[in-house]
Scaffold this active site. Structure first.
Site, PDB file in Angstrom:
ATOM      1  N   HIS A 182       0.859  -1.180   0.000  1.00 25.61           N
ATOM      2  CA  HIS A 182       0.000   0.000   0.000  1.00 25.61           C
ATOM      3  C   HIS A 182       0.897   1.232   0.000  1.00 25.61           C
ATOM      4  CE1 HIS A 182      -3.203  -2.796   1.852  1.00 25.61           C
ATOM      5  NE2 HIS A 182      -3.377  -2.690   0.543  1.00 25.61           N
ATOM      6  N   ALA A 183       0.667   2.090  -0.982  1.00 29.16           N
ATOM      7  CA  ALA A 183       1.639   3.116  -1.365  1.00 29.16           C
ATOM      8  C   ALA A 183       2.010   4.066  -0.245  1.00 29.16           C
ATOM      9  CB  ALA A 183       1.090   3.902  -2.557  1.00 29.16           C
ATOM     10  N   ARG A 258      -5.822  -7.282  -2.335  1.00 32.36           N
ATOM     11  CA  ARG A 258      -7.151  -7.896  -2.438  1.00 32.36           C
ATOM     12  C   ARG A 258      -7.311  -8.568  -3.806  1.00 32.36           C
ATOM     13  NH1 ARG A 258      -6.401  -6.033   1.851  1.00 32.36           N
ATOM     14  NH2 ARG A 258      -7.878  -5.055   3.301  1.00 32.36           N
ATOM     15  N   SER A 314       1.701  -0.805   7.434  1.00 33.34           N
ATOM     16  CA  SER A 314       1.485   0.076   8.581  1.00 33.34           C
ATOM     17  C   SER A 314       0.061   0.630   8.443  1.00 33.34           C
ATOM     18  CB  SER A 314       2.503   1.221   8.598  1.00 33.34           C
ATOM     19  OG  SER A 314       2.244   2.183   7.592  1.00 33.34           O
ATOM     20  N   GLU A 389       1.872  -5.294  10.794  1.00 31.97           N
ATOM     21  CA  GLU A 389       1.484  -3.882  10.740  1.00 31.97           C
ATOM     22  C   GLU A 389       2.402  -3.120  11.699  1.00 31.97           C
ATOM     23  OE1 GLU A 389      -0.899  -2.445   8.923  1.00 31.97           O
ATOM     24  OE2 GLU A 389      -2.189  -4.074   8.225  1.00 31.97           O
TER      25      GLU A 389
END
Length: 425
Positions: A182-183, A258, A314, A389
């Site tokens: 996730h960017a 996903r 994160s 995370e």
């Protein structure tokens, strides 16, 4: 070094082309946005309904206990009138993003031809990350090589580094790490870079590190979503998905985590709305990134097998075990994974007291379908497959905009956790 130079140039071609193209999008400004943590008291749906009239930007997907949300300046008065139970996380999100974006210049390798630890004092541009990996590999050519695992929507290589010990290249089971899926989760690249750095730099001087690298081959991909990461630095710091366009929709991006071709078809763990942050795509594995990653993962599984896979994210401070698609499902070796996760959490806490929660992904956090961990567990047969995370969590959380001063502490505590895991599993 010549090979590394060619590798760097190849990776930067899409970036150069993007820089030369006309800027069609205005950079998103978060100046004056205030970020709040709203207590939901286990009813996030009601809070979301109250926030619907606002141009709010949500930070977290799990709203069972709280909702972290950025409120634009024009909505602040109306938001305060709701009289919700809140804490302030960012007084001015735009100012904190600007502070985070004061990148230090990459000073290159030291006199010993090894990149300096100063690298971990600041965030950096994508181009600097490419050069850092090239320099790191160039300093240890006998124990490493630069690798790619496919290409992104915009043609960037999903690059990484392969490390090995005395057994020779590809002779041991794989330890396989993904970063920046996730960017906006910038800290993940820094953490996996720190792990790669220590494995190579300490190999000849630290008996524990030598044992680890002699036992496993490491495959570390710092940017699974390179286009998205670049976009966070040029256009929108809070961008999450890849940069794929879809016919019939003006919304951009698919959530790479996903889109894996396992349990993708199930509902409630991803969205079918192209505008949603967790958009799953049109078909299982239909993003260019996933196609490359699946092929690469299959090659590792068909070789010496995958001992450990970690998908670094994160924020929230969690160690998440299989599965995401079903809150009652457990891996065959669940008890063993739980014991190891407990040990990792304890070791992480020894450095700075940072506490990580551990447990199955779905029941501990929220449902996910088409996720990498579920694919790696059931399709690739990885012995251990986790999501971690990273920082932060709790009150006064900085969310995705983790201050640069926390890069090194976050990396150090994860290195300690990984040292425990890699010598115990």
């Amino acid at each position: 070094m010549k090979l590394s130079t060619i590798f760097v140039q190849a990776l930067l071609v899409p970036l150069a082309l993007a820089a030369a193209a006309p800027k069609l999008e205005k950079k998103v400004s978060y100046d004056g946005y205030k970020v709040f943590r709203i207590s939901t008291h286990h009813d996030g749906a009601i809070i979301k309904e109250k926030l619907a009239p606002f141009a709010a930007v949500p930070f977290n997907l799990n709203t069972e206990e709280h909702l972290d949300v950025a409120i634009p300046p024009q909505d602040l008065a109306a938001f305060k009138a709701l009289n919700l139970e809140t804490e302030v996380l960012h007084e001015n999100l735009g100012a904190d993003i600007a502070e985070e974006g004061k990148f230090a210049a990459y000073d290159g390798p030291s006199a010993q031809a090894v990149p300096s630890l100063n690298w971990f004092n600041s965030y950096h541009s994508y181009a600097d990350h490419v050069t850092f990996f090239s320099d790191l590999q160039g300093a240890f050519p006998q124990n490493s090589e630069l690798i790619t695992a496919g290409t992104s929507v915009q043609g960037r290589s999903i690059f990484g580094i392969h490390l090995w010990g005395s057994g020779g290249k590809g002779s041991k089971p794989a330890v396989y790490f993904h970063g920046t899926v996730h960017a906006r989760e910038w800290i993940t690249a820094k953490v996996v870079e720190y792990i790669a750095y220590n494995l190579l730099v300490q190999y000849s001087t630290n008996a524990t590190v030598k044992t680890i690298l002699d036992k496993y081959d490491f495959y570390i991909l710092p940017f699974v979503n390179p286009d998205g990461f670049v976009y966070t630095q040029t256009n929108d710091r809070l961008w999450r998905k890849n940069r794929q366009t879809r016919s019939g929709s003006s919304c951009v991006g698919t959530d790479i985590n996903r889109n894996w071709p396992y349990k993708w078809e199930l509902t409630n763990g991803a969205s079918t709305n192209p505008c949603a942050e967790t958009y799953k795509g049109v078909a299982a594995g239909d993003t260019p990134e996933n196609k490359g990653l699946v092929a690469f993962t299959k090659s590792l599984a068909a070789g010496k097998g995958i001992k450990l896979y970690i998908d670094w994210h994160s924020f929230g401070q969690y160690i998440l075990l299989p599965y995401g698609y079903d809150c009652s499902a457990r891996a065959a070796n669940h008890a063993r994974q739980t014991t190891l996760a407990s040990g990792v959490a304890s070791r992480i806490a020894q450095s700075y007291g940072t506490r990580f929660t551990y447990g199955p992904s779905c029941s501990t956090l929220y449902a996910t379908t088409g996720s990498s961990v579920d694919y790696l567990t059931d399709v690739s047969k990885a012995e251990l497959a986790w999501t971690i995370e990273l920082r932060p969590t709790g009150s006064s959380s900085s969310g995705f905009i983790l201050p640069a001063a926390q890069i090194l502490p976050s990396a150090i505590e994860q290195w300690e956790g990984m040292t425990y895991l890699l010598t115990t599993m």
